[in-house]
Design a protein around this motif. Sequence first.
Motif, PDB file in Angstrom:
ATOM      1  N   UNK A  57       0.861  -1.186   0.000  1.00 35.29           N
ATOM      2  CA  UNK A  57       0.000   0.000   0.000  1.00 35.29           C
ATOM      3  C   UNK A  57       0.898   1.237   0.000  1.00 35.29           C
ATOM      4  N   UNK A  58       0.593   2.189  -0.857  1.00 36.21           N
ATOM      5  CA  UNK A  58       1.429   3.388  -0.988  1.00 36.21           C
ATOM      6  C   UNK A  58       0.522   4.570  -1.292  1.00 36.21           C
ATOM      7  N   UNK A  59       1.008   5.808  -1.098  1.00 38.48           N
ATOM      8  CA  UNK A  59       0.134   6.960  -1.352  1.00 38.48           C
ATOM      9  C   UNK A  59      -0.374   6.946  -2.800  1.00 38.48           C
ATOM     10  N   UNK A  60      -1.685   6.964  -2.952  1.00 39.35           N
ATOM     11  CA  UNK A  60      -2.265   7.013  -4.292  1.00 39.35           C
ATOM     12  C   UNK A  60      -2.609   5.666  -4.892  1.00 39.35           C
ATOM     13  N   UNK A  61      -2.347   4.566  -4.159  1.00 37.70           N
ATOM     14  CA  UNK A  61      -2.679   3.270  -4.747  1.00 37.70           C
ATOM     15  C   UNK A  61      -2.221   2.093  -3.914  1.00 37.70           C
ATOM     16  N   UNK A  62      -2.327   0.906  -4.485  1.00 37.27           N
ATOM     17  CA  UNK A  62      -1.868  -0.323  -3.836  1.00 37.27           C
ATOM     18  C   UNK A  62      -1.634  -1.372  -4.916  1.00 37.27           C
ATOM     19  N   UNK A  63      -1.093  -2.517  -4.485  1.00 38.37           N
ATOM     20  CA  UNK A  63      -0.752  -3.579  -5.438  1.00 38.37           C
ATOM     21  C   UNK A  63      -1.965  -4.020  -6.255  1.00 38.37           C
ATOM     22  N   UNK A  64      -3.151  -4.020  -5.628  1.00 37.16           N
ATOM     23  CA  UNK A  64      -4.360  -4.497  -6.309  1.00 37.16           C
ATOM     24  C   UNK A  64      -4.781  -3.587  -7.450  1.00 37.16           C
ATOM     25  N   UNK A  65      -4.938  -2.283  -7.157  1.00 35.44           N
ATOM     26  CA  UNK A  65      -5.357  -1.355  -8.220  1.00 35.44           C
ATOM     27  C   UNK A  65      -4.273  -1.259  -9.290  1.00 35.44           C
ATOM     28  N   UNK A  66      -3.010  -1.299  -8.870  1.00 36.53           N
ATOM     29  CA  UNK A  66      -1.891  -1.257  -9.816  1.00 36.53           C
ATOM     30  C   UNK A  66      -1.966  -2.422 -10.808  1.00 36.53           C
ATOM     31  N   UNK A  67      -2.326  -3.614 -10.284  1.00 45.78           N
ATOM     32  CA  UNK A  67      -2.385  -4.813 -11.137  1.00 45.78           C
ATOM     33  C   UNK A  67      -3.491  -4.689 -12.180  1.00 45.78           C
ATOM     34  N   UNK A  68      -4.550  -3.973 -11.830  1.00 44.45           N
ATOM     35  CA  UNK A  68      -5.631  -3.743 -12.805  1.00 44.45           C
ATOM     36  C   UNK A  68      -5.210  -2.665 -13.801  1.00 44.45           C
ATOM     37  N   UNK A  69      -4.704  -1.539 -13.291  1.00 41.78           N
ATOM     38  CA  UNK A  69      -4.301  -0.434 -14.182  1.00 41.78           C
ATOM     39  C   UNK A  69      -3.224  -0.883 -15.172  1.00 41.78           C
ATOM     40  N   UNK A  70      -2.252  -1.637 -14.671  1.00 37.94           N
ATOM     41  CA  UNK A  70      -1.138  -2.053 -15.527  1.00 37.94           C
ATOM     42  C   UNK A  70      -1.618  -2.811 -16.750  1.00 37.94           C
TER      43      UNK A  70
END
Lengths: 329, 329
Positions: free
Chosen positions: A56-69
């Motif tokens: 988890x990091x400012x502005x996102x997390x591993x989950x949303x990142x995996x979808x956006x990517x």
Amino acid sequence: MAHGGGGKLMHQLIGKMFLPAFRNSLSEAQHDASVFEIGGQRLALTTDSFVVRPLFFPGGDLGSLAVHGTVNDLAMAGARPLYLSAAFIIEEGLPMDTLWRLVSSMQQAASKAGVQIITGDTKVVDKGKGDGVFINTAGVGIINHSLKILPQSIRPGDAILVNGDLGRHGMAIMAVREGLEFESTIESDSAPVAGAVMALLEAGINVHCLRDLTRGGLTSVLNEIAEAAGLTLQVDERLIPVREDVRAACEILGLDPFHVACEGRFAIFVPEVEVERALSVLRANTEGTTPCRIGTVTDQAVPKVLLKNMIGAQRILDMAIGEQLPRIC
Amino acid sequence: MAHGGGGKLMHQLIGKMFLPAFRNSLSEAQHDASVFEIGGQRLALTTDSFVVRPLFFPGGDLGSLAVHGTVNDLAMAGARPLYLSAAFIIEEGLPMDTLWRLVSSMQQAASKAGVQIITGDTKVVDKGKGDGVFINTAGVGIINHSLKILPQSIRPGDAILVNGDLGRHGMAIMAVREGLEFESTIESDSAPVAGAVMALLEAGINVHCLRDLTRGGLTSVLNEIAEAAGLTLQVDERLIPVREDVRAACEILGLDPFHVACEGRFAIFVPEVEVERALSVLRANTEGTTPCRIGTVTDQAVPKVLLKNMIGAQRILDMAIGEQLPRIC
């Protein structure tokens, strides 16, 4: 580690091992997603594993990142993202609550990006044999236009645009990892860009190439495209948008913002005559940053990337050798 | 660890977390692959991560397994496998030669199964944060028939067939891990079964359901299908083929061969009238083992799996609670 950083070593690993082994007409295009045809319909397939730390990091997390990517990789092939798979490799001992937060975040990101996660897989590995959780997503999209959105479609005279300021994702991660504190927190730029891409295509813009500025940042992307297209790309440092806080964080850590990964930024190559219309469509479909032009494609004996710096001098912008920022996506 | 073993705990994790989060009409079918439609054409998408240890084992390796697993999952939806993605999570320090052997093995397996690996991804994680290498594959296939191959299509009176003897893959792995030595080495049954499935469909066999006997083995598969179909499955221990060496290895390790994962075996549900023809097609498309019938679907108040044992007594064949064999695929 250096082979995973998006720089020259990773480029060599892919070029020397994966491409020769899996050589076929489809994978030779070397794009973010591969395009194939079924029953006269062009489709795109892509995959990405996400190993970023912290989860988890400012502005996102591993989950949303995996979808956006994966949504963004499909968009870079000019495909409308439709269906995603999600596969989890979970290290024994990961709190269920953590997994639940990531899964919920994925669902929200998918919903916002207009895609459905339709199939999945879960594997658990022994404590010490993983790192919390890794997520892989693969995605299928549909191509509803006749453009060939590829480095090979770029022509001398094309304009090079970006959809916003660079380096926020990488520096958001690094600031957390290094414990840096600024007056305001740098938030990741992680976001789906498929909406902006679809808007460009629906407006009939003659898009030559698209590429998201992920691992290796702007520098790697421009170098890969210059090589694949056999052309020189000239960009102007004064035109490349980097926020002051990102620039300051880069300076403290000795990083070059042009090498830093983004997750919601991409480069657009269009003919000169399309520039104004493309920028106006991009601006209407972009939140929190301003799309702009950063350079021009030219024809020279040896393909390379040239950077005109702040004082007007020109230098070659070369790919980083190893990893500058490991595990940023 | 127990949540990844294919037993009751994994079943609960999927049922309680992933299905509610990603709920949509496509993922509700709970099958090995999800079916969707684009431009009037039915397609299937599936994904699987492979974390088996050791990386190389008698009869196969992580690379070929990663291809077979996804090819077979597509086949279980009645889809002809066409295109695969391959994503590698590599632990820092993995010898290049090891990676090269796995990649070559994937390419051979893909070629043998008639599929193309068209896109990929590579991530490197720090030493101690992975385990050599994990491979994820996702796959797209095309459905060229109008059957609904689903647990819900099963009817009372259907015959239950398997395409060969059970448990070789799991025991090949366990024998290496435990250092067991027998007169002959047990080789994994890892193999693509899409050819046999396509042959069944091309012969016009009215296939009701297909399911590969991977994690959790025959027991988990039958229980999942009984629950999804709301029917009782009766199988006869005397008809279920298990080789003597596999049975012996199971006895030494205190394992139940019906719980052991295979990677080239699947269950087939067909109407009684199709049994002989289905078996004859299966036999013509199977190497090194003999397809056979193991039981029948019946209608009872409470759906369950009943096993008639060696002496003719009947007992409930329940799903294993946790992991019996971790990291077998």
